[in-house]
Design an enzyme around this catalytic site. Structure first.
Site, short mmCIF file in Angstrom:
data_model
loop_
_atom_site.label_atom_id
_atom_site.label_comp_id
_atom_site.label_asym_id
_atom_site.label_seq_id
_atom_site.Cartn_x
_atom_site.Cartn_y
_atom_site.Cartn_z
N GLY A 48 0.78 -1.24 0.00
CA GLY A 48 0.00 0.00 0.00
C GLY A 48 0.81 1.29 0.00
CD GLU A 103 1.78 1.11 7.63
OE1 GLU A 103 1.20 1.17 6.52
OE2 GLU A 103 1.70 0.13 8.38
CG ASP A 104 -0.93 1.80 3.33
OD1 ASP A 104 -0.58 1.55 4.51
OD2 ASP A 104 -1.52 0.95 2.63
CG ASP A 107 -8.67 0.84 10.09
OD1 ASP A 107 -9.29 1.34 11.04
OD2 ASP A 107 -9.23 0.30 9.13
CE LYS A 135 -10.04 3.70 6.95
NZ LYS A 135 -10.70 2.41 6.66
CG PHE A 156 -12.30 -0.18 2.47
CD1 PHE A 156 -11.51 -0.84 3.40
CD2 PHE A 156 -12.04 -0.34 1.12
CE1 PHE A 156 -10.45 -1.65 2.98
CE2 PHE A 156 -10.99 -1.16 0.70
CZ PHE A 156 -10.20 -1.81 1.63
NE ARG A 169 -2.07 -3.38 -4.26
CZ ARG A 169 -2.17 -3.52 -2.94
NH1 ARG A 169 -2.05 -2.47 -2.16
NH2 ARG A 169 -2.38 -4.71 -2.39
P1 XMP Z 1 -4.46 -1.60 11.30
O1 XMP Z 1 -5.91 -1.77 11.68
O2 XMP Z 1 -3.61 -2.67 11.90
O3 XMP Z 1 -4.48 -1.87 9.74
O4 XMP Z 1 -3.98 -0.20 11.59
C1 XMP Z 1 -3.69 -1.20 8.86
C2 XMP Z 1 -3.72 -1.92 7.54
O5 XMP Z 1 -5.07 -2.24 7.16
C3 XMP Z 1 -5.29 -1.95 5.80
N1 XMP Z 1 -6.37 -0.93 5.70
C4 XMP Z 1 -6.90 -0.46 4.57
N2 XMP Z 1 -6.63 -0.75 3.28
N3 XMP Z 1 -8.29 0.79 2.59
C5 XMP Z 1 -7.33 -0.13 2.29
O6 XMP Z 1 -7.08 -0.36 1.11
C6 XMP Z 1 -8.62 1.13 3.85
O7 XMP Z 1 -9.50 1.97 4.05
C7 XMP Z 1 -7.89 0.47 4.90
N4 XMP Z 1 -7.93 0.55 6.24
C8 XMP Z 1 -6.99 -0.31 6.71
C9 XMP Z 1 -3.97 -1.46 5.26
O8 XMP Z 1 -3.32 -2.54 4.65
C10 XMP Z 1 -3.19 -1.01 6.47
O9 XMP Z 1 -1.79 -1.14 6.33
MG MG Z 2 -4.85 -4.05 1.46
#
Ligand code: XMP
Ligand code: MG
Length: 183
Positions: A48, A103-104, A107, A135, A156, A169
């Site tokens: 990502g 990081e992208d 969440d 988020k 999402f 992507r």
């Molecule tokens: P956590 O919950 O561990 O998760 O912070 C982070 C990872 O979850 C994926 N992620 C997303 N991927 N759209 C996406 O394409 C989203 O809205 C989204 N939210 C979480 C992502 O891989 C991230 O590194």
């Molecule tokens: Mg993903």
């Protein structure tokens, strides 16, 4: 290019570009260009963060070296469990280096907390995080993130590296997905 799969554009290409310039300026100030720790190591969390990492590295006015890691979180596809498996590890020793995780999106923050703990056991000189998106849920997990691009609503999102089932992507902007795509 994806028909009407994208419900709305949340962050435009120009907004992303401007934010990256801003983040790069802040980050460049934190790392002296001729530091005894060597060049700043950017660790891209695949897949990502790939576009963010390449644009960010080119916006930085200090020398950087690029490393890649791939991790996968056990759990359902929509929420992470915090139990993480390394799919691709770093090729390099990071001991004594200045490390910046790129990081992208954060969440729940569970993946990142795990990653920070894992990398800190390898004794880098410093370890910080820059994320393009965050988020609101992330605020509930005590994970220290030095630099955040955009705080976004709990929806999402896809594009600019982020996927749904490996698609979208390649979009140059961040958008929300039409619910019809999930069903
Ligand atoms: P956590 O919950 O561990 O998760 O912070 C982070 C990872 O979850 C994926 N992620 C997303 N991927 N759209 C996406 O394409 C989203 O809205 C989204 N939210 C979480 C992502 O891989 C991230 O590194
Ligand atoms: Mg993903």
């Amino acid at each position: 290019m994806y028909g009407d799969d994208i419900a709305s554009v949340l962050i435009t290409e120009d907004e992303i570009k401007a934010k990256i310039e801003e983040l790069a300026e802040l980050v460049a100030k934190r790392y002296p260009p001729d530091s005894p720790e060597g060049d700043l190591l950017l660790i891209c969390v695949l897949k990502g963060a790939i576009f963010f990492m390449t644009d960010f590295a080119r916006a930085l006015t200090i020398p950087t070296q690029l490393e890649f890691m791939a991790v996968s979180s056990y759990g359902s596809s929509t929420s992470s469990s915090g139990v993480v498996r390394i799919m691709k590890d770093l090729d390099k020793d990071i001991a004594g280096r200045n490390v910046l995780i790129v990081e992208d999106i954060i969440d729940s923050g569970l993946t990142l907390s795990w990653l920070k703990r894992n990398l800190s056991t390898r004794n880098p000189a410093s370890l910080e995080v820059v994320t393009l998106l965050r988020k609101p849920d992330a605020l509930r997990t005590p994970v220290d993130v030095a630099h955040v691009g955009f705080d976004i609503p709990n929806e999402f999102v896809v594009g600019y590296g982020l996927d749904y089932a490996e698609r979208y992507r390649d979009l140059p902007y961040i958008g929300t997905l039409n619910p019809a795509v999930y069903s």
